[in-house]
Design a protein around this motif. Structure first.
Motif, short mmCIF file in Angstrom:
data_model
loop_
_atom_site.label_atom_id
_atom_site.label_comp_id
_atom_site.label_asym_id
_atom_site.label_seq_id
_atom_site.Cartn_x
_atom_site.Cartn_y
_atom_site.Cartn_z
N MET A 78 2.24 1.73 -3.36
CA MET A 78 1.22 2.23 -4.27
C MET A 78 1.00 3.74 -4.07
O MET A 78 0.90 4.49 -5.04
CB MET A 78 -0.09 1.48 -4.05
N GLY B 210 -3.72 11.12 -4.33
CA GLY B 210 -4.92 11.46 -5.07
C GLY B 210 -5.99 10.40 -5.03
O GLY B 210 -6.92 10.42 -5.83
N ASN B 211 -5.86 9.46 -4.11
CA ASN B 211 -6.86 8.40 -3.97
C ASN B 211 -7.22 8.32 -2.48
O ASN B 211 -6.51 7.69 -1.70
CB ASN B 211 -6.30 7.07 -4.49
N SER B 212 -8.31 8.95 -2.12
CA SER B 212 -8.61 9.07 -0.69
C SER B 212 -9.03 7.73 -0.09
O SER B 212 -8.81 7.49 1.10
CB SER B 212 -9.69 10.13 -0.46
N PHE B 213 -9.57 6.86 -0.91
CA PHE B 213 -9.89 5.52 -0.40
C PHE B 213 -8.60 4.79 -0.03
O PHE B 213 -8.48 4.23 1.07
CB PHE B 213 -10.67 4.73 -1.46
N LEU B 214 -7.65 4.82 -0.94
CA LEU B 214 -6.34 4.22 -0.66
C LEU B 214 -5.71 4.86 0.57
O LEU B 214 -5.17 4.17 1.44
CB LEU B 214 -5.43 4.39 -1.87
N LEU C 152 0.83 -1.21 0.00
CA LEU C 152 0.00 0.00 0.00
C LEU C 152 0.86 1.26 0.00
O LEU C 152 0.59 2.22 -0.74
CB LEU C 152 -0.94 0.00 1.21
#
Lengths: 217, 217
Positions: free
Chosen positions: B88, B140-144, B85
DNA sequence: GTAGAAATTATCGTATACAAAAATAAGATG
DNA sequence: CATCTTATTTTTGTATACGATAATTTCTAC
């Protein structure tokens, strides 16, 4: 901690969110839900707790509980993470899979093939789940397996829709074979790459579908 | 859904698990906890629900609720996922970071450097969190970002221990600079690779520490 | 003495009742 | 007429009580 009534309420609300009966921002009133499901407020509150925990609802301190349907952006973000996790599972599986697990993986994929021959998309859906489940188990990391399963579950209702897109099933199967080959030959990078693509394509197809539906309305 | 009493119970139990006061397999009796925290069973049940939800406890149907401290295997598995993670996040950040976010990232890293110069490992701990938080936001990926934060939080108490391992802080900082450089130059693969290593090293050091502690006993 | 059955006990899940806090509505005063 | 204060109502959080179910213990029969 799954009480019978609480679970019923949870799944009921979850279902209604997935089917769109409960739209984004809809208030989840404890009293109304209690009446609707013919239970008291206690199990309703437990269900709401779990809904908030799984990101399907938001709690505003003294205002109430509201449906938080994922936005298109949320979905894209979740697919982005899902493709990473699926890739990781496949990569690890390529290194760690046992002979027996490989045999089960092939069998599951054969099941997918049969479903396509029978042109049964519901059956394909289930066989496809079996296929991916084999990889999750073979990755040798049960924490990862659980996380991936959990995210798959959240994308599930949308994915079921997605698989009915024309021509997707055979293409999906082709990707499955590529994944199996990569895992069998121990090519971790290849398994990773194909699996990522496999999910991202679904994500993009899903996006297409959404746009299409919006245009339809 | 954070009720005052329920949250107190949740955090209290969480704390006691982290500090080892509540050992693996210890029974979380509703009545005892209610008495201990001077509340009724209702908020205790809510707390237990959340504990089960966050994987710190297990519910056996009619036997009760028990502490589920992560095994060494669990920890290794979580670190494996954490490194993926983090990798990523860094990879995406390399592609998506804004000028302002980059400036903030550099500032956060400068804070880490200062903490080392001051030889303040507690301060370093917090500045290190800030540093990684910058990357989570920049991906830029708030879920991640949320998933990664959540996992970081679960590994947190152990990590705080880990950072005190001799010579780790300067090495860690060196890795930070490499990550910043990779992100600044937009080298996504490099940012990914270094970040993965950055976490895996911590995981391995943690493993070393555990073995060391076991030998000490 | 052991095994099976029945009774007792503990605990869980749910319902209901109550209290506190906040939002909204109403009224009074400038 | 507007604004501030107060009262009412809604909603939330917590406590307690009750019924059901499963586990444990005890008693009886062999």
């Amino acid at each position: 901690m799954s009480s019978r009534a609480a679970t019923r309420v949870f799944q009921g609300v979850e279902e209604q969110i997935a089917t769109g009966q409960l739209k984004d921002g809809a208030k989840l009133d404890e009293a109304s839900l209690a009446e609707r499901f013919e239970v008291s407020r206690t199990p309703v509150r437990e269900a709401l707790l779990q809904l908030v925990g799984s990101g399907l609802a938001t709690q505003i301190p003294k205002r109430g509980c509201f449906v938080k349907a994922p936005s298109l952006r949320d979905m894209v973000e979740m697919f982005e993470v899902m493709s990473e996790l699926e890739g990781m599972c496949a990569r690890l599986a390529a290194r760690r899979i046992s002979d027996q697990q490989l045999a089960e993986l092939k069998a599951a994929n054969a099941g997918c093939e049969d479903a396509i021959k029978a042109n049964d998309s519901d059956l394909y859906y289930h066989k496809n789940v079996d296929f991916h489940e084999c990889i999750y188990i073979a990755c040798g990391n049960s924490f990862l397996a659980n996380e991936t399963r959990s995210l798959r579950r959240r994308l599930q209702s949308f994915r079921r829709l997605q698989l009915r897109v024309r021509g997707r099933m055979p293409q999906s199967l082709g990707e499955h074979f590529e994944i199996v080959n990569a895992i069998e030959s121990g090519d971790a990078d290849q398994a990773d790459r194909i699996s990522r693509q496999h999910v991202m394509i679904q994500g993009e197809r899903f996006h297409d579908l959404l746009v299409h539906m919006e245009q339809g309305v």
